[in-house]
Structure formats: C-alpha cells, structure tokens
Design an enzyme around this catalytic site. Structure first.
Site, PDB file in Angstrom:
ATOM      1  N   HIS A  50      -5.027   8.868   0.370  1.00 50.54           N
ATOM      2  CA  HIS A  50      -6.148   8.413   2.119  1.00 50.54           C
ATOM      3  C   HIS A  50      -6.153   9.160   2.950  1.00 50.54           C
ATOM      4  CE1 HIS A  50      -3.698   5.358   4.994  1.00 50.54           C
ATOM      5  NE2 HIS A  50      -3.177   5.050   4.049  1.00 50.54           N
ATOM      6  N   HIS A  85       4.046  -2.028   3.052  1.00 43.78           N
ATOM      7  CA  HIS A  85       3.312  -1.108   3.105  1.00 43.78           C
ATOM      8  C   HIS A  85       5.121  -0.223   1.978  1.00 43.78           C
ATOM      9  CE1 HIS A  85       0.411  -0.432   5.812  1.00 43.78           C
ATOM     10  NE2 HIS A  85       0.088   0.255   5.339  1.00 43.78           N
ATOM     11  N   ASP A 143       0.798  -1.754  -0.081  1.00 44.09           N
ATOM     12  CA  ASP A 143       0.185   0.162   0.109  1.00 44.09           C
ATOM     13  C   ASP A 143       0.465   1.581   0.120  1.00 44.09           C
ATOM     14  OD1 ASP A 143      -1.916  -1.637   0.462  1.00 44.09           O
ATOM     15  OD2 ASP A 143      -2.509  -0.619   1.723  1.00 44.09           O
ATOM     16  N   ASP A 144       0.554   2.006  -0.670  1.00 43.13           N
ATOM     17  CA  ASP A 144       0.938   4.052   0.014  1.00 43.13           C
ATOM     18  C   ASP A 144       1.637   4.215  -1.462  1.00 43.13           C
ATOM     19  OD1 ASP A 144      -1.105   3.637   2.092  1.00 43.13           O
ATOM     20  OD2 ASP A 144       0.512   3.992   3.210  1.00 43.13           O
ATOM     21  N   TYR A 160      -6.329   3.138   5.848  1.00 44.67           N
ATOM     22  CA  TYR A 160      -7.235   2.878   7.243  1.00 44.67           C
ATOM     23  C   TYR A 160      -7.657   1.119   7.586  1.00 44.67           C
ATOM     24  CZ  TYR A 160      -5.980   7.167   7.498  1.00 44.67           C
ATOM     25  OH  TYR A 160      -5.069   8.560   7.587  1.00 44.67           O
ATOM     26  N   HIS A 217      -5.988   2.829  -4.144  1.00 41.96           N
ATOM     27  CA  HIS A 217      -6.226   3.467  -2.423  1.00 41.96           C
ATOM     28  C   HIS A 217      -6.488   4.524  -2.569  1.00 41.96           C
ATOM     29  CE1 HIS A 217      -4.741   2.109   1.980  1.00 41.96           C
ATOM     30  NE2 HIS A 217      -3.988   2.849   1.071  1.00 41.96           N
TER      31      HIS A 217
HETATM   32 ZN    ZN Z   1      -2.853   2.971   3.285  1.00 39.34          ZN
END
Ligand code: ZN
Length: 322
Positions: A187, A277, A133-134, A224, A183
């Site tokens: 965020h 991540h 993720d991210d 989250y 995603h």
């Molecule tokens: Zn995230």
C-alpha cells in the site's frame, strides 16, 4: 534623537511587513499545491492500513493489517504528515459546504473537457462493478456469503502481503466467480517509488495471487488512487490495466452502515465502478443491506473485467486517464 527613534520604529515596521508578506506567499503556495496534487477524488482511498496514522479515534477493525502497521511505523513521520495534510485538505473542502457526509456523486475533474474517447465502454447492459480494496479481512467471508445468495460477482483488490495468510478465502473468491486483482504489496504511493520498487510491488502481489489462482491478475488499483503516466507504463509492462472508481462513499471516513447503504442506493447505477473496503464492518454491512434492493432494481453485479474490456496500460474509468 527623535529622528533615530522614528528610524528605529520604521525599520521594525519594515521587518513586520516583510514577515507577513513571506507568510502570505508560503500559505498561498501550499494551498495551491495541495489543491493541484489530487485532481480526482484520490484521497477516497486513504484507506487502511495507513489511515490509522491519521484517525486514531476510530477503532481499527481488521486483524490482517497488524503487520502493516509495524511496517509503516518505519516509514517515519513524513508520510504521516503528508497523509494528514491530504485529509485536512479534503475535510476542510467539504466542511465549507456541509458537515454531513456527502450524498451526491463525487465531483469530476475539470480535465474532463478533453475529448479523449471513452476506452472503457460497459459491455453488459444494466451492470455494475462493485470493488473491495485492502482485504481479505475477517469481514470478507460474510461478504462472500451474501454475494453467493444473490449470485452477485465483485472484484477484490488485494494487498499482496495479505494473500499468503488467506489462501482458502482467495480460492473461494475464484471458485465463486469473483475477480481477484492487484492493490500493490504494502500500500505505498507508487508515484514516490523507484521503478524497481514499483515493479517489485506489482510483481510480488501478482506472484502471490497466481500461486493460488494459477493466473496473473489483469487489474491494478493503485493505492490512494495515486498514479501518473510513469506508473501506468510500469503497470503495462507487468500486464496490468489501472482501475480507479466512480463513485466512492469515502467509506474509510464515514463509518456508518446506514450512510454506506443510503449512498449506494442513491449513487450506484448501471456502469458504476463502486469503491468500498472490506476492511470496515460498516462498509460490508452497508453493502449487504443495499444488495437486495439493487438486485430488485434489475442491476447485474459483474466483475470489472466483465464490465469493461481492458488491456494492459488502459485506465478505467476513462475520466481518470492522464
Ligand atoms: Zn487501499
């Protein structure tokens, strides 16, 4: 005179008792509401970019999120406060049992007792879906090199705002057989947005990705892990299935290569959808270290869409369905 004095003392005592009672009620209510807020391991994904607001002692390693930090400062202190309270809740829950990072599988919600049929049965025997993720970040190219070496495919849940600056990296993900998914754009907690804002977060990210890949993503990981029925319905409208995870080493909190490595070896099994991540060097290096060991065990590394058949509005893993 003496009677008046006794009356005075009595009234002071009454006030003290009243204050203590009100405080007890408020504390109990807050404890109850915070423990109910996230039935799953939702705070696992208290990941960058917002995490910097609660973990200023840890160096923030990525360059790609610098714009996010600026944006987030405008969201004010209430968001930071709620994140702090979430983190505190998790940490205090864990510190009551142990001060070392957890090595066991994350706890499942008691809601699991519902007899909902598993809508997401693994298609490939011995397969695992590793998800990052991210990103993308400065660690992603190194990760792609290792994945290529072992012919392992993974899924990247990208932030829309990181996409246009990383076109070559995202094209490489596609060329090398990985799945690229949504995603959100910046965020946020999607439950706290209006319908129009949620749609905007999803659509802007889908558009940014499809401008490079030529295809709309099919999967959404809500930031989250925070979602409700309403978010699921809006995602469905945008052609997206929700993908959560099990297990997660909480790598945003435990930034240690050997911890991530050992967690993966102990907890990743056929059918797992692992959350990591690529914002953290420790997560990428821990995974790269574990990769050949898992390959030796015969596990196959596939994308989420290769692991399970999902259609818009589905929730995977099924234990997360609301
Ligand atoms: Zn995230």
């Amino acid at each position: 005179m003496k009677k008046r004095r006794i009356e005075h003392i009595f009234s002071v005592l009454l006030v003290i008792v009243a204050v203590i009672s009100v405080t007890a009620v408020v504390v109990t209510w807050r404890l109850m509401s915070s423990s109910n807020q996230y039935p799953h391991e939702t705070v696992d994904d208290l990941s960058a970019p917002n995490e910097t607001t609660v973990n200023s002692s840890a160096p923030y390693e990525t360059t790609d999120h610098s714009s996010v930090h600026t944006t987030n400062t405008t969201t004010g202190s209430s968001a930071s406060t709620s994140l702090i309270s979430l983190t505190t809740t998790t940490e205090s829950r864990e510190s009551s049992t142990s001060t070392v990072p957890p090595t066991s599988k994350p706890k499942q919600s008691s809601k699991k007792t519902t007899t909902k049929p598993p809508a997401t049965r693994p298609k490939v025997k011995g397969a695992v879906a590793i998800t990052f993720d991210d990103g993308p970040t400065k660690h992603t190219a190194r990760l792609l090199d290792a994945l290529k070496k072992y012919d392992a495919k993974v899924t990247f849940f990208l932030l829309g705002q990181n996409v246009s600056n990383n076109k070559a990296l995202i094209q490489r993900m596609i060329d090398e057989g990985h799945e690229v998914a949504n995603h959100s754009y910046s965020h946020p907690d999607l439950r706290k947005l209006s319908d129009a804002e949620v749609i905007s977060q999803l659509r802007k990210t889908n558009n940014a990705i499809s401008a490079i890949t030529g295809k709309n993503p099919k999967l959404l990981r809500p930031p989250y892990g925070a979602f409700n029925r309403h978010v699921t319905d809006l995602a469905k409208q945008e052609g997206l299935a929700l993908v959560l995870w099990t297990p997660s080493p909480q790598d945003w909190k435990y930034r240690d290569v050997d911890y991530v490595y050992n967690y993966i070896l102990k907890n990743v099994k056929a059918g797992s959808t692992l959350l990591l991540h690529d914002t953290y060097r420790t997560s990428v290096d821990g995974f790269i270290k574990a990769l050949p060991v898992l390959v030796d065990r015969g596990l196959k590394f596939v994308t989420v869409s290769e692991l399970v058949d999902l259609k818009a509005g589905d929730v995977h893993p099924a234990s997360w369905a609301k």
